[in-house]
Design an enzyme around this catalytic site. Structure first.
Site, short mmCIF file in Angstrom:
data_model
loop_
_atom_site.label_atom_id
_atom_site.label_comp_id
_atom_site.label_asym_id
_atom_site.label_seq_id
_atom_site.Cartn_x
_atom_site.Cartn_y
_atom_site.Cartn_z
N ASN A 9 0.84 -1.37 0.05
CA ASN A 9 0.08 0.04 0.04
C ASN A 9 0.79 1.20 -0.08
OD1 ASN A 9 -1.71 2.01 0.48
ND2 ASN A 9 -2.43 1.30 2.62
N TRP A 10 1.01 1.57 -1.09
CA TRP A 10 1.84 3.00 -1.39
C TRP A 10 1.26 4.27 -0.59
CZ3 TRP A 10 4.19 2.42 -6.90
CH2 TRP A 10 5.27 1.45 -6.77
N LYS A 11 -0.12 4.38 -0.43
CA LYS A 11 -0.50 5.40 0.10
C LYS A 11 -0.23 6.77 -0.70
CE LYS A 11 -0.21 3.26 4.70
NZ LYS A 11 -0.13 3.34 6.04
N HIS A 93 -9.59 1.22 4.84
CA HIS A 93 -8.12 1.42 5.73
C HIS A 93 -8.61 2.65 6.71
CE1 HIS A 93 -4.25 2.76 6.36
NE2 HIS A 93 -3.94 1.69 5.73
N GLU A 95 -6.69 4.89 7.64
CA GLU A 95 -6.64 6.29 7.33
C GLU A 95 -7.99 6.94 6.70
OE1 GLU A 95 -2.89 5.41 5.50
OE2 GLU A 95 -2.04 5.21 7.45
N GLU A 167 -5.01 -4.62 10.61
CA GLU A 167 -4.22 -3.62 10.92
C GLU A 167 -4.35 -2.92 12.14
OE1 GLU A 167 -2.20 -2.46 6.91
OE2 GLU A 167 -4.01 -1.26 7.06
N GLY A 173 2.66 2.95 10.66
CA GLY A 173 3.37 4.01 10.60
C GLY A 173 4.06 4.52 11.92
N SER A 213 3.53 -1.28 10.39
CA SER A 213 4.71 -1.30 10.68
C SER A 213 5.64 -2.83 10.25
CB SER A 213 5.40 -0.97 12.08
OG SER A 213 4.82 0.41 12.06
N GLY A 234 2.91 -0.81 4.38
CA GLY A 234 2.93 0.45 3.92
C GLY A 234 4.19 0.83 3.65
N GLY A 235 4.87 1.64 4.78
CA GLY A 235 6.21 2.38 4.33
C GLY A 235 7.18 1.49 3.88
P1 13P Z 1 3.08 0.89 7.52
O1 13P Z 1 3.41 -0.54 7.09
O2 13P Z 1 3.76 2.11 7.12
O3 13P Z 1 2.92 0.85 9.14
O4 13P Z 1 1.43 0.74 7.12
C1 13P Z 1 0.69 -0.06 7.17
C2 13P Z 1 -0.52 0.00 6.47
O5 13P Z 1 -1.35 0.92 6.82
C3 13P Z 1 -0.93 -0.73 5.30
O6 13P Z 1 -2.21 -0.38 4.84
#
Ligand code: 13P
Length: 262
Positions: A9-11, A93, A95, A167, A173, A213, A234-235
């Site tokens: 997930n590149w957000k 998600h 977010e 999640e 994050g 994470s 994510g990151g």
């Molecule tokens: P991180 O891996 O950056 O914590 O993000 C997880 C995430 O929200 C994947 O959808």
């Protein structure tokens, strides 16, 4: 046997100018047998990533979809617009729950739209830190599942390839991942919720991913758990080195499952 899935997930990162190169690098460095790979870039990068992955066995996903098919919804993207661009979609998600006020009921409508359009959904659930500290994590996640899945036929969701991503919000994050044991306990709870909610034994076939994470350094802790089927990253998914490590470890689990299944 459930598949092993690593979804990126590149957000809100990358641009149409650099997303294709990153996708290609990740694809080349993660060619491991037995692992389902998915990259979910921002909408505006979908075409570039699709083109970059034309010769690769990596699926492309969107990070969201609107619950209506068309109309006066400024700035939104419908499922029909994603045709030819994406075959997977992340829904609910945290977010988007936080920033766009998405409710379980709304996410449930998006799920219906994904199903009708042939998009494979990754449905996200997860508790806040205060909810975990109050001992309410399992209840919160069960309620999210019930709300999002209400009115949907389990067999249809299975046929659509529903994936659930657990999640925990406090792990996203933050660099503070859940423990493998806690995440595994939640995946057990998730399948128990489905079983009790009319899914019966179908619940055992639903892939459940961990997200929060996740990195090459900690992925083994999750993939060592039989109930966890991969990760929504994510990151770390923006770094080819990290993705190479994560998918290499996922291939070990995939091979072990295949051997156990005979
Ligand atoms: P991180 O891996 O950056 O914590 O993000 C997880 C995430 O929200 C994947 O959808």
């Amino acid at each position: 046997m459930r598949p092993v899935i690593i979804a990126a997930n590149w957000k809100m990162n990358t641009t149409p100018g650099d997303a294709g190169a990153l996708a290609r690098t990740i694809a080349e460095r993660t060619r491991e047998p037995g692992v389902v790979r998915v990259i979910c870039p921002p909408y505006v990068c979908l075409a570039a990533v699709r083109d970059a992955l034309e010769q690769e066995d990596v699926a492309v996903g969107a990070q969201n979809v609107h619950h209506e098919l068309a109309g006066a919804y400024t700035g939104e993207v419908s499922a029909s617009m994603l045709a030819g661009l994406a075959t997977w979609v992340i829904l609910g998600h945290s977010e988007r729950r936080r920033d766009a006020g998405e409710s379980d009921a709304l996410i449930g409508r998006k799920l219906g739209r994904a199903l009708a359009s042939g998009l494979r959904p990754i449905l996200c659930v997860g508790e806040q830190l205060a909810e975990r500290e109050a001992g309410r994590a399992a209840r919160v996640v069960a309620d999210q599942l019930a709300g999002c899945l209400a009115g949907h036929d389990p067999a249809a969701l299975m046929a659509a390839g529903l994936v659930i991503a657990y999640e925990p919000v406090w792990a996203i994050g933050t660099g503070r991942n859940a423990s493998g044991a806690d995440a595994a306990a939640m995946t057990d709870d998730i399948r128990a919720t489905l079983r009790a909610g009319g899914w019966g034994s179908l619940a055992d076939g639903v892939p459940v991913l961990y997200g929060g994470s996740a990195t090459a350094a900690n992925i083994g802790e999750f993939l060592a758990q039989p109930g966890i089927d991969g990760a929504l990253v994510g990151g770390a998914s923006l770094k080819a080195d990290e993705m190479a490590g994560i998918v290499a470890r996922a291939a070990v689990t995939a091979a072990a499952r295949a051997a156990a299944a005979g």
